[in-house]
Design a protein around this motif. Sequence first.
Motif, PDB file in Angstrom:
ATOM      1  N   UNK B  26      28.796  -7.585  29.709  1.00  0.00           N
ATOM      2  CA  UNK B  26      27.869  -7.213  28.637  1.00  0.00           C
ATOM      3  C   UNK B  26      26.557  -6.696  29.220  1.00  0.00           C
ATOM      4  N   UNK B  27      26.002  -5.660  28.596  1.00  0.00           N
ATOM      5  CA  UNK B  27      24.731  -5.065  28.997  1.00  0.00           C
ATOM      6  C   UNK B  27      23.761  -5.217  27.822  1.00  0.00           C
ATOM      7  N   UNK B  29      22.150  -4.216  24.648  1.00  0.00           N
ATOM      8  CA  UNK B  29      22.712  -3.287  23.662  1.00  0.00           C
ATOM      9  C   UNK B  29      21.875  -2.022  23.497  1.00  0.00           C
ATOM     10  N   UNK B  62      24.134   5.598  20.818  1.00  0.00           N
ATOM     11  CA  UNK B  62      25.224   6.539  21.110  1.00  0.00           C
ATOM     12  C   UNK B  62      25.061   7.808  20.271  1.00  0.00           C
ATOM     13  N   UNK B  66      23.033   8.124  15.255  1.00  0.00           N
ATOM     14  CA  UNK B  66      22.696   6.721  14.989  1.00  0.00           C
ATOM     15  C   UNK B  66      21.230   6.400  15.254  1.00  0.00           C
ATOM     16  N   UNK B 238      17.783  -4.524  18.226  1.00  0.00           N
ATOM     17  CA  UNK B 238      18.777  -5.464  17.691  1.00  0.00           C
ATOM     18  C   UNK B 238      19.905  -4.707  16.993  1.00  0.00           C
ATOM     19  N   UNK B 239      19.536  -3.714  16.199  1.00  0.00           N
ATOM     20  CA  UNK B 239      20.564  -2.969  15.451  1.00  0.00           C
ATOM     21  C   UNK B 239      21.390  -2.095  16.403  1.00  0.00           C
ATOM     22  N   UNK B 241      23.153  -2.863  18.656  1.00  0.00           N
ATOM     23  CA  UNK B 241      24.446  -3.468  18.985  1.00  0.00           C
ATOM     24  C   UNK B 241      25.600  -2.734  18.295  1.00  0.00           C
ATOM     25  N   UNK B 242      25.289  -2.007  17.215  1.00  0.00           N
ATOM     26  CA  UNK B 242      26.325  -1.258  16.506  1.00  0.00           C
ATOM     27  C   UNK B 242      26.487   0.159  17.069  1.00  0.00           C
ATOM     28  N   UNK B 243      25.647   0.542  18.000  1.00  0.00           N
ATOM     29  CA  UNK B 243      25.631   1.933  18.471  1.00  0.00           C
ATOM     30  C   UNK B 243      25.300   2.022  19.955  1.00  0.00           C
ATOM     31  N   UNK B 244      25.982   1.216  20.761  1.00  0.00           N
ATOM     32  CA  UNK B 244      25.661   1.171  22.187  1.00  0.00           C
ATOM     33  C   UNK B 244      26.402   2.239  22.984  1.00  0.00           C
ATOM     34  N   UNK B 245      25.814   2.598  24.114  1.00  0.00           N
ATOM     35  CA  UNK B 245      26.448   3.526  25.053  1.00  0.00           C
ATOM     36  C   UNK B 245      27.160   2.686  26.115  1.00  0.00           C
ATOM     37  N   UNK B 246      28.360   3.099  26.501  1.00  0.00           N
ATOM     38  CA  UNK B 246      29.132   2.335  27.486  1.00  0.00           C
ATOM     39  C   UNK B 246      28.432   2.338  28.842  1.00  0.00           C
ATOM     40  N   UNK B 247      28.640   1.265  29.601  1.00  0.00           N
ATOM     41  CA  UNK B 247      27.944   1.137  30.882  1.00  0.00           C
ATOM     42  C   UNK B 247      28.348   2.211  31.900  1.00  0.00           C
TER      43      UNK B 247
END
Lengths: 376, 376
Positions: B26-27, B29, B62, B66, B238-239, B241-247
């Motif tokens: 986990x990174x 978010x 992402x 978003x 915080x929000x 978390x629904x729109x994160x970029x992959x590591x």
Amino acid sequence: PPVAGFGGAAAGDEVRDLTIRGLATYQPYDGILALKMALAGFMRQTMHGSVSFDPSQMVITCGATPAMEILSFCIADPGNAFLVPSPYYPGWDRDIKWRTGVELIPVPCRSTDNFNVSVTALEIAYKQAKKRGIRVRGVLISNPSNPTGGIVPKEILHDLLQFAAEKNIHLISDEIFAGSTYGSDKFVSVADVVDELEDFDKGRVHIIYGLSKDLSLAGFRVGVIYSYNEHIVSAAAKIARFSSVSSPTQRLLVSMLSDQKFISEYIKVNRERLRKMYLLFSDALKQLGIECFKSSGGFYCWADMSRYIRSYSEKGERKLWDRLLEEAKVNVTPGSSCHCIEPGWFRCCFTTLSEEDIPVLVERLRRVTDSFKSKR
Amino acid sequence: PPVAGFGGAAAGDEVRDLTIRGLATYQPYDGILALKMALAGFMRQTMHGSVSFDPSQMVITCGATPAMEILSFCIADPGNAFLVPSPYYPGWDRDIKWRTGVELIPVPCRSTDNFNVSVTALEIAYKQAKKRGIRVRGVLISNPSNPTGGIVPKEILHDLLQFAAEKNIHLISDEIFAGSTYGSDKFVSVADVVDELEDFDKGRVHIIYGLSKDLSLAGFRVGVIYSYNEHIVSAAAKIARFSSVSSPTQRLLVSMLSDQKFISEYIKVNRERLRKMYLLFSDALKQLGIECFKSSGGFYCWADMSRYIRSYSEKGERKLWDRLLEEAKVNVTPGSSCHCIEPGWFRCCFTTLSEEDIPVLVERLRRVTDSFKSKR
């Protein structure tokens, strides 16, 4: 243009897709077909090959978190509710409720029933919600269960599907730990059960999946909505524009998941390690007189520490949690966070530990359990 | 453990971050610090180095899509509205309104004002909204403008900031084309202007950015919320978390953006190509008697085709659009989709064409323009 030496259009396409030009351009927001196909294969494999998944019923998102939120947006309006057998994954209160305005109504399950939900409890919760003017849109379960690690028996899946059909509501099954099983109980996907049923309206059944647990790739942010309802697949694919996975990561995963030898070996070794750590961890707790629920999947021991709480209440549980954190330096999740109605249960993640950590764990927990005995 | 041969903790950290172990876990978010730093540097560079960006005021998502939605969720409640000088990017009606319930109120701008917004028009729209009981939470602009390609003059940025302060509302500046400028007008970021102001409450100013345009990496899905308001940065993180970029993609970009030589060369060549295609495209339209707005940034020509519409109305514009698509096979965006109040304007993307396509374009457009002349 296709690179010389690669015959056929398909090979040419594949090569072009992997150039910076192919990676840089806009992709379908709900995931590329190649990854949907690879994920369908992986899901089939982790679920013991008993069921097939159709890539056209799949929407890929950047994690199971947005998958669950998007599905909730598609199924329910603000103020609507899902019935959720409890104890349940505490993250849902955040992931589902924050932006959708959907309410979660816990349906209490008891240790004497192995924390399995009963239709009676569902009926009561449904009627109470109706009385309060709340429209129930679905039942939400996790299988294998987070936090208990239990596997939902096939009969109960049947009950849930029948209940959903009777009330004309949805059934959402979060199966993100489907491949992380190690116990004697065999995992059965709801996909398996609906395939067996005749004359059942599959359009009310949806599965959440992801790679954060079964492939330990949380940092890759890959989640899946798998739905038998074409309208929901279509709506979710549109909303996926807010939660897309980057093309390099999608291509990387297509390659990784296509390596059958690696994947088979990974699943096998992963299960062995989970089983080993689960046994070590639950045995360690047993030394301290703490019994764990007999779990078969997931990353958690669901431990009954009620003998170490001073007052049999949520307050007593919170006090013990505080001592575990502050005195023993052991970070666990209190059952009340999971809406468990029986005080004294704790969710303990055992997958971040290695074998050498177990004696440290026991020594630390003793700080709390010993002092309890001496004071009693 | 740090790999032998790499001295120092930092080098050890860096090496660990790039192992599968470092990538899989986990990174944060809202994006890793290394990417925030790299993006701050890239933004500074694309914006001509006149302004600095602080990584701690940044949330990575992402995509800019978003980013805009999350910012809207943070700033406004359902039923609230943003004032949006029009013509504006048609995607906002989807990206902002779909899930947040926020309304967009177009504030009409005219060709005679170079499509620049006036405070008078903003005042009128603000008062009308108030009369209808709608709470206006902010003004939303794009700079360089999508669709016109115009650059918002510094005086107008001052006006907008003053208007926002007077009404105690927010100013959102979408600067996703900041690095894709090619004209004689110099781009000035709102960040540049607020830095100059004294006693101004910066907490109402927010910038949207991303890599889909200036680095042509739409498939990588990388957007940025840059805000001077710590509460909004914290909520947006915080929000996220629904729109994160992959590591893996984040690490790939850190490496790419750190290659100063490549980035400088890229920006230079990109600007030259944009300028060349813009001139070729607008000259081609001129051959057909179609004048383009003098744009300085972005991927679009904003073309005045009003002489080729039969009735000076939205209906006439739609008819021409239909003929352009069906007869000429040229896909453009009608101005009415951008809420332009003057019929006959069309947004034409010129960056997907190459030089050889220009004669084809002219020949195709002639099918429509010639028939128009002969019928008239």
